[in-house]
Design a protein around this motif. Structure first.
Motif, PDB file in Angstrom:
ATOM      1  N   CYS A  40     -39.835 -15.295 -20.691  1.00  0.00           N
ATOM      2  CA  CYS A  40     -38.609 -14.835 -20.058  1.00  0.00           C
ATOM      3  C   CYS A  40     -38.998 -14.061 -18.809  1.00  0.00           C
ATOM      4  CB  CYS A  40     -37.771 -13.989 -21.012  1.00  0.00           C
ATOM      5  SG  CYS A  40     -38.625 -12.573 -21.709  1.00  0.00           S
ATOM      6  N   TYR A  41     -38.137 -14.107 -17.828  1.00  0.00           N
ATOM      7  CA  TYR A  41     -38.470 -13.551 -16.526  1.00  0.00           C
ATOM      8  C   TYR A  41     -37.333 -12.657 -16.032  1.00  0.00           C
ATOM      9  CZ  TYR A  41     -41.606 -17.610 -16.765  1.00  0.00           C
ATOM     10  OH  TYR A  41     -42.528 -18.544 -17.173  1.00  0.00           O
ATOM     11  N   TYR A  42     -37.659 -11.843 -15.043  1.00  0.00           N
ATOM     12  CA  TYR A  42     -36.656 -11.011 -14.394  1.00  0.00           C
ATOM     13  C   TYR A  42     -36.956 -10.942 -12.909  1.00  0.00           C
ATOM     14  CZ  TYR A  42     -40.252  -7.363 -14.231  1.00  0.00           C
ATOM     15  OH  TYR A  42     -41.402  -6.661 -13.984  1.00  0.00           O
ATOM     16  N   GLU A  96     -41.642 -23.885 -17.939  1.00  0.00           N
ATOM     17  CA  GLU A  96     -40.409 -24.386 -18.555  1.00  0.00           C
ATOM     18  C   GLU A  96     -39.619 -25.295 -17.626  1.00  0.00           C
ATOM     19  OE1 GLU A  96     -41.760 -20.574 -20.167  1.00  0.00           O
ATOM     20  OE2 GLU A  96     -41.168 -21.205 -18.157  1.00  0.00           O
ATOM     21  N   GLN A  97     -39.889 -25.250 -16.334  1.00  0.00           N
ATOM     22  CA  GLN A  97     -39.231 -26.037 -15.283  1.00  0.00           C
ATOM     23  C   GLN A  97     -37.762 -25.658 -15.126  1.00  0.00           C
ATOM     24  OE1 GLN A  97     -40.113 -30.177 -16.163  1.00  0.00           O
ATOM     25  NE2 GLN A  97     -42.121 -30.013 -15.213  1.00  0.00           N
ATOM     26  N   SER A  98     -36.934 -25.936 -16.133  1.00  0.00           N
ATOM     27  CA  SER A  98     -35.521 -25.578 -16.061  1.00  0.00           C
ATOM     28  C   SER A  98     -35.230 -24.407 -16.996  1.00  0.00           C
ATOM     29  CB  SER A  98     -34.638 -26.775 -16.450  1.00  0.00           C
ATOM     30  OG  SER A  98     -34.747 -27.800 -15.482  1.00  0.00           O
ATOM     31  N   LEU A  99     -34.513 -23.425 -16.471  1.00  0.00           N
ATOM     32  CA  LEU A  99     -34.223 -22.223 -17.240  1.00  0.00           C
ATOM     33  C   LEU A  99     -32.765 -21.819 -17.052  1.00  0.00           C
ATOM     34  CD1 LEU A  99     -37.294 -19.991 -16.292  1.00  0.00           C
ATOM     35  CD2 LEU A  99     -36.826 -20.891 -18.560  1.00  0.00           C
ATOM     36  N   GLY A 100     -32.226 -21.131 -18.051  1.00  0.00           N
ATOM     37  CA  GLY A 100     -30.955 -20.468 -17.860  1.00  0.00           C
ATOM     38  C   GLY A 100     -31.174 -19.247 -16.990  1.00  0.00           C
ATOM     39  N   CYS A 101     -30.273 -19.016 -16.048  1.00  0.00           N
ATOM     40  CA  CYS A 101     -30.432 -17.906 -15.109  1.00  0.00           C
ATOM     41  C   CYS A 101     -29.153 -17.085 -15.062  1.00  0.00           C
ATOM     42  CB  CYS A 101     -30.765 -18.435 -13.715  1.00  0.00           C
ATOM     43  SG  CYS A 101     -30.883 -17.144 -12.443  1.00  0.00           S
ATOM     44  N   TYR A 102     -29.257 -15.817 -15.433  1.00  0.00           N
ATOM     45  CA  TYR A 102     -28.153 -14.858 -15.336  1.00  0.00           C
ATOM     46  C   TYR A 102     -28.366 -14.026 -14.076  1.00  0.00           C
ATOM     47  CZ  TYR A 102     -25.552 -10.532 -16.189  1.00  0.00           C
ATOM     48  OH  TYR A 102     -24.725  -9.441 -16.059  1.00  0.00           O
ATOM     49  N   CYS A 103     -27.374 -14.005 -13.189  1.00  0.00           N
ATOM     50  CA  CYS A 103     -27.456 -13.228 -11.957  1.00  0.00           C
ATOM     51  C   CYS A 103     -26.254 -12.311 -11.857  1.00  0.00           C
ATOM     52  CB  CYS A 103     -27.483 -14.145 -10.729  1.00  0.00           C
ATOM     53  SG  CYS A 103     -28.914 -15.221 -10.644  1.00  0.00           S
ATOM     54  N   CYS A 104     -26.478 -11.098 -11.414  1.00  0.00           N
ATOM     55  CA  CYS A 104     -25.382 -10.137 -11.275  1.00  0.00           C
ATOM     56  C   CYS A 104     -25.567  -9.327  -9.999  1.00  0.00           C
ATOM     57  CB  CYS A 104     -25.329  -9.202 -12.479  1.00  0.00           C
ATOM     58  SG  CYS A 104     -23.907  -8.085 -12.476  1.00  0.00           S
ATOM     59  N   LEU A 105     -24.528  -9.266  -9.183  1.00  0.00           N
ATOM     60  CA  LEU A 105     -24.523  -8.440  -7.984  1.00  0.00           C
ATOM     61  C   LEU A 105     -24.068  -7.039  -8.367  1.00  0.00           C
ATOM     62  CD1 LEU A 105     -24.634  -8.040  -4.889  1.00  0.00           C
ATOM     63  CD2 LEU A 105     -22.269  -8.882  -4.797  1.00  0.00           C
ATOM     64  N   PHE A 129     -31.941 -12.442 -14.712  1.00  0.00           N
ATOM     65  CA  PHE A 129     -32.683 -12.628 -15.954  1.00  0.00           C
ATOM     66  C   PHE A 129     -32.782 -14.125 -16.216  1.00  0.00           C
ATOM     67  CE2 PHE A 129     -30.580  -8.407 -17.127  1.00  0.00           C
ATOM     68  CZ  PHE A 129     -31.688  -7.668 -16.736  1.00  0.00           C
ATOM     69  N   LEU A 130     -33.983 -14.610 -16.504  1.00  0.00           N
ATOM     70  CA  LEU A 130     -34.197 -16.039 -16.703  1.00  0.00           C
ATOM     71  C   LEU A 130     -34.894 -16.288 -18.028  1.00  0.00           C
ATOM     72  CD1 LEU A 130     -35.177 -15.256 -13.478  1.00  0.00           C
ATOM     73  CD2 LEU A 130     -34.742 -17.713 -13.314  1.00  0.00           C
ATOM     74  N   GLY A 131     -34.358 -17.235 -18.801  1.00  0.00           N
ATOM     75  CA  GLY A 131     -34.953 -17.586 -20.081  1.00  0.00           C
ATOM     76  C   GLY A 131     -34.014 -18.461 -20.883  1.00  0.00           C
ATOM     77  N   GLY A 136     -27.365 -21.255 -23.856  1.00  0.00           N
ATOM     78  CA  GLY A 136     -27.810 -20.172 -24.713  1.00  0.00           C
ATOM     79  C   GLY A 136     -27.446 -18.808 -24.159  1.00  0.00           C
ATOM     80  N   LEU A 137     -27.681 -18.591 -22.857  1.00  0.00           N
ATOM     81  CA  LEU A 137     -27.374 -17.303 -22.250  1.00  0.00           C
ATOM     82  C   LEU A 137     -25.874 -17.035 -22.210  1.00  0.00           C
ATOM     83  CD1 LEU A 137     -29.868 -16.983 -19.238  1.00  0.00           C
ATOM     84  CD2 LEU A 137     -30.050 -16.035 -21.542  1.00  0.00           C
ATOM     85  N   GLU A 138     -25.065 -18.082 -22.140  1.00  0.00           N
ATOM     86  CA  GLU A 138     -23.613 -17.905 -22.116  1.00  0.00           C
ATOM     87  C   GLU A 138     -23.135 -17.097 -23.320  1.00  0.00           C
ATOM     88  OE1 GLU A 138     -21.233 -18.368 -20.151  1.00  0.00           O
ATOM     89  OE2 GLU A 138     -21.726 -19.920 -18.698  1.00  0.00           O
ATOM     90  N   HIS A 139     -23.759 -17.307 -24.460  1.00  0.00           N
ATOM     91  CA  HIS A 139     -23.347 -16.605 -25.677  1.00  0.00           C
ATOM     92  C   HIS A 139     -23.664 -15.109 -25.620  1.00  0.00           C
ATOM     93  CE1 HIS A 139     -22.032 -20.134 -27.724  1.00  0.00           C
ATOM     94  NE2 HIS A 139     -23.221 -20.692 -27.757  1.00  0.00           N
TER      95      HIS A 139
END
Length: 372
Positions: A40-42, A96-105, A129-131, A136-139
């Motif tokens: 997981c990344y940030y 992982e190549q493709s990841l879910g990505c959460y971004c917030c301003l 936040f990426l992972g 999955g991150l939507e939940h």
């Protein structure tokens, strides 16, 4: 609002669902139950005068450059709104190549006012936040939004707390926002039914133990409760508040020992029937699957609640429907929770309230007020 929230809200509004649910609540569709990402990344960016500059990250340099281009495009299109997380799939140069990505301003109004008064440049921040996967991150959108808010007061253009607080906080996002459900299931094992029942029945819960355990259990209860997903509905919010005001014994969970001990805890057949699904999900090591199971659990509970409401409405004009209410309560396995909810919701509806009282009397005469 994310997918599971929409489905839950539609059900609250009384819409029928044609979706088939597994009896254990476990869906196996690969899209809805992605495998846990191995990493997981940030990433933290400073946003000044329509320009992004890197503040902190654990991404490889090439992947960070690709993410920077993606965020810049999103900002130029006005796709990132202050305080509201945006979730999408990104393709980066990582294993992982493709990841879910959460971004917030994150907009710092206080800092902007100070900068404007001094003739300086205002500074906002973009947190990523990426992972896992987008689905999955939507939940976990609500948890991620709350987590970002917890960092806002520590952000400044100088990033003076970068190494002592900001970077450790960012690097802990996955453990704090995603893994808590799995930790609680592993801690409570088959006693997780007590927590599920407490969440649905709005029972006050006191946890004895370390702060981290208390926080995990509190997050689990919020995620498992009706209130966590229907907070925008006035009637539902009123219902939850009214239930919490009724005299109840606190459920006490003593986690100071190796095995947690429960006091004044209740359960029923409905909650117990979902235990194995949670245990299987925990053993599989996939926190996204566990969250999907939890969403299915709540969806089934609200569908049963709506079925009882419809039967009560019919019973106002049809005595046979009253008997069907009684049969439904006895066989659904969740009668105590459902009856408690409709009792409060129909308190100011004389005819419906009378029917609820009759149902309570029926169950009391059979010695089945617990409806287990």
């Amino acid at each position: 609002m994310f997918t599971s929230q929409s489905s839950f809200q539609d059900s609250v509004d009384g819409d029928e669902k044609d979706t088939e649910l597994e009896t254990e609540g476990c869906l196996t569709d690969p899209v809805t139950t992605p495998q846990q990402s191995s990493n997981c990344y940030y990433c933290l960016y400073l946003y000044q005068s329509s320009s992004l500059s890197l503040g902190a990250t654990n991404l490889p340099a090439e992947a960070e450059s690709e993410l920077l281009s993606y965020i810049s495009r999103r900002l130029s299109k006005g796709a990132l709104l202050g305080g509201m997380g945006n979730i999408a799939t990104v393709s980066l140069s990582v294993p992982e190549q493709s990841l879910g990505c959460y971004c917030c301003l994150v907009q710092q109004d206080r800092l902007q006012d100070q900068a404007g008064a001094a003739g300086g440049i205002s500074t906002d921040f973009v947190i990523c936040f990426l992972g896992g996967s987008e689905k999955g991150l939507e939940h976990f959108r609500l948890e991620l939004d709350t987590y970002v808010q917890g960092l806002q007061s520590s952000l400044s253009p100088q990033l003076s707390d970068l190494e002592t607080h900001i970077r450790p906080y960012l690097s802990s996002w996955y453990e704090e926002c995603v893994m808590h459900i799995q930790r609680v299931v592993q801690l409570t094992q088959d006693k997780v039914s007590f927590l599920l029942h407490a969440a649905l029945s709005h029972s006050p819960v006191e946890v004895i133990g370390e702060d981290k355990v208390k926080k995990d259990i509190d997050r689990f209860l919020n995620a498992a409760s009706f209130q966590g997903l229907i907070h925008e509905d006035t009637t539902a919010a009123t219902l939850c508040n009214a239930l919490s005001e009724e005299p109840q014994k606190d459920v006490t969970i003593d986690c100071s020992q190796q095995q947690p001990q429960f006091l004044n805890a209740g359960s029923n057949r409905f909650c117990e029937s979902w235990v194995q699904a949670f245990l299987n999900g925990s053993d599989g090591g996939n926190p996204f699957l566990l969250r999907q199971i939890l969403e299915n659990f709540k969806l089934k509970a609200i569908q049963d609640l709506n079925s009882l409401k419809r039967l009560i409405q019919q019973a106002e004009m049809n005595h046979y429907a009253l008997f069907r209410c009684y049969v439904f309560l006895k066989h659904c396995g969740n009668g105590d929770v459902l009856l408690q909810n409709v009792k409060v919701e129909h308190a100011e509806m004389p005819e419906a309230h009378r029917i609820v009282q009759v149902l309570e009397e029926f169950m009391s005469e059979e010695g089945s007020t617990s409806l287990q």
